[in-house]
Design a protein around this motif. Structure first.
Motif, mmCIF file in Angstrom:
data_model
loop_
_atom_site.group_PDB
_atom_site.id
_atom_site.type_symbol
_atom_site.label_atom_id
_atom_site.label_comp_id
_atom_site.label_asym_id
_atom_site.label_seq_id
_atom_site.Cartn_x
_atom_site.Cartn_y
_atom_site.Cartn_z
ATOM 1 N N VAL A 144 56.835 59.353 22.250
ATOM 2 C CA VAL A 144 58.006 60.057 22.354
ATOM 3 C C VAL A 144 59.323 59.051 22.529
ATOM 4 N N LEU A 176 52.264 66.239 20.506
ATOM 5 C CA LEU A 176 53.688 65.801 20.741
ATOM 6 C C LEU A 176 54.662 66.531 21.766
ATOM 7 N N ASN A 199 49.951 59.523 19.875
ATOM 8 C CA ASN A 199 51.414 59.892 19.706
ATOM 9 C C ASN A 199 52.242 59.382 20.911
ATOM 10 N N HIS A 237 57.279 63.196 13.769
ATOM 11 C CA HIS A 237 56.119 61.981 13.641
ATOM 12 C C HIS A 237 56.541 60.760 12.691
ATOM 13 N N TYR A 262 54.119 65.047 25.276
ATOM 14 C CA TYR A 262 55.077 63.667 25.542
ATOM 15 C C TYR A 262 56.494 64.130 25.507
ATOM 16 N N GLU A 263 56.923 65.203 24.961
ATOM 17 C CA GLU A 263 58.628 65.660 24.770
ATOM 18 C C GLU A 263 58.588 66.059 26.235
ATOM 19 N N GLY A 319 56.267 69.218 13.891
ATOM 20 C CA GLY A 319 55.859 67.973 14.686
ATOM 21 C C GLY A 319 55.399 66.989 13.771
ATOM 22 N N ASN A 341 46.144 61.521 11.142
ATOM 23 C CA ASN A 341 46.345 62.464 12.395
ATOM 24 C C ASN A 341 45.622 63.445 12.565
ATOM 25 N N GLU A 352 59.754 59.302 13.664
ATOM 26 C CA GLU A 352 59.790 58.160 15.004
ATOM 27 C C GLU A 352 59.091 57.033 14.418
ATOM 28 N N TRP A 399 57.469 55.329 21.226
ATOM 29 C CA TRP A 399 56.963 54.931 19.843
ATOM 30 C C TRP A 399 56.790 53.437 19.598
#
Length: 391
Positions: A182, A299, A180, A24, A302-303, A20, A122, A27, A371
């Motif tokens: 997506v 993450l 975060n 990040h 969001y995915e 992940g 993060n 993106e 993003w």
């Protein structure tokens, strides 16, 4: 054109990897490129899973020397300083560093070049390293973090607990909450309808570590399956990811009699296709430990939303601010297997509910969680006189 130096000195974060953290990195780079910037990445680990759209990305890699104990920590610092030298040699209009233990690069580059600087935090890495691995020179780690946070024009934090963690160490730091996001172009909406007429499949995406709660998902699936007489409303599990807990999870799935497909670690580009094979997705986080904040910005959630998946997620940490219970997903108390099983049973018996939740989740992913929006919040937080001109 703005020239951005993106720096990541963490050897555990491959720029082109399956983690992940790798997603990040990629993106944020895409978001900068989309805003009109030219990006060069400076890292200690390039990785090998480069997506096609980033094949032309300029990447400078300097690996730390392999060394044990305190020599390992000094090797990371040395590599970070060597990366900073490369940034100084190339020049940049802005330095953007993903916070890494023992990297003083941001404070060095920003002080010498006098360019805007963003520190992205993060996780509370000092405590993480102490709890799960080994941290020998705590004093140096704290000192470097304070210096970078005070130097940065903006410290972008993925959650409120991370904001508090930074401010506890650097009260004057200019922090901004930047959860975060997506990429809704990379992850397209799942097609309506069942994937398999014989059973349903619930997906989990992530590293197989204890704090992701995957055993709870297997137990809940076993419970839900035992409580239904309809064979076509029973669940199987697809686990997309790998990690130290895999062997234990394989044994648990076999013991419970839960049909489970372990897809292993896959490139980010493969995740959308695997989600397309599933009927729902889960983020079964366990309850937070006493005295600890859930600092994650998931993450995977969001995915799932971008893929138009009906989501079952623990009402833990940041998740209730992302998933609206009953509209974009089903929230359950963390660690309550009966509630998780009941949510699975509810989705199994109601195809219209699955489609409605998925459609609303996709809508929110597009409208609220891009993003580009994440980067926009970070750029907007730059102080007057340090703003950057982008497209």
């Amino acid at each position: 054109m703005m020239r951005v130096a993106y720096l990541c000195a963490d050897p555990g974060v491959p720029v082109f990897g399956t983690k992940g953290s790798s997603v990040h990195v990629q993106e944020i780079v895409r978001a900068w490129q989309g805003a009109g910037a030219t990006v060069t990445v400076y890292c200690t680990r390039r990785g090998t899973d480069c997506p096609a759209d980033l094949a032309g990305l300029d990447v400078v890699e300097i690996r730390p020397d392999s060394a044990p104990g305190p020599d390992r920590e000094r090797a990371v610092e040395d590599a970070a300083l060597a990366l900073a030298d490369e940034v100084l040699r190339h020049g940049c209009g802005l330095i953007y560093e993903r916070y890494s233990l023992f990297s003083p690069a941001l404070s060095v580059v920003a002080s010498i070049l006098n360019v805007p600087a963003v520190l992205e935090v993060n996780a509370p890495l000092i405590e993480e390293q102490q709890r799960y691995r080994q941290l020998l020179d705590v004093k140096k780690a704290e000192t470097i973090l304070r210096r970078n946070a005070r130097t940065a024009d903006v410290v972008a934090c993925v959650s409120q607990p991370v904001v508090r963690w930074v401010r506890d160490r650097a009260p004057t730091a200019r922090t901004v909450l930047a959860p975060n996001g997506v990429n809704v172009e990379r992850i397209t909406a799942r097609r309506p309808g069942r994937r398999n007429p014989d059973h349903l499949t619930v997906a989990f995406v992530g590293t197989l570590k204890p704090w992701h709660g995957v055993p709870a998902l297997l137990y809940a699936v076993a419970l839900a399956n035992a409580q239904t007489a309809e064979k076509d409303q029973r669940w199987s599990v697809k686990i997309i990811g790998d990690g130290p807990g895999r062997a234990d999870l394989e044994r648990l799935a076999a013991t419970l009699g839960v049909e489970t497909d372990f897809a292993g670690a896959v490139p980010p580009a493969a995740v959308p296709g695997l989600l397309q094979e599933c009927d729902a997705a889960a983020a079964p986080y366990p309850p937070e430990a006493d005295g600890e904040d859930d600092y994650f910005s998931p993450l995977k959630v969001y995915e799932y939303m971008a893929a138009a998946m009906p989501i079952i997620a623990s009402a833990e940490g940041q998740i209730p601010s992302i998933v609206e219970d009953g509209r974009t997903g089903i929230l359950v108390p963390p660690g309550e297997l009966e509630s998780l099983a009941a949510a699975l049973t509810s989705l199994a018996g109601d195809p219209a509910l699955r489609e409605r939740l998925g459609a609303e989740a996709r809508h929110d992913a597009v409208e609220r969680f891009s993003w580009n929006g994440v980067l926009g919040r970070i750029i907007a937080a730059l102080p007057p006189g340090r703003k950057v001109a982008l497209r």
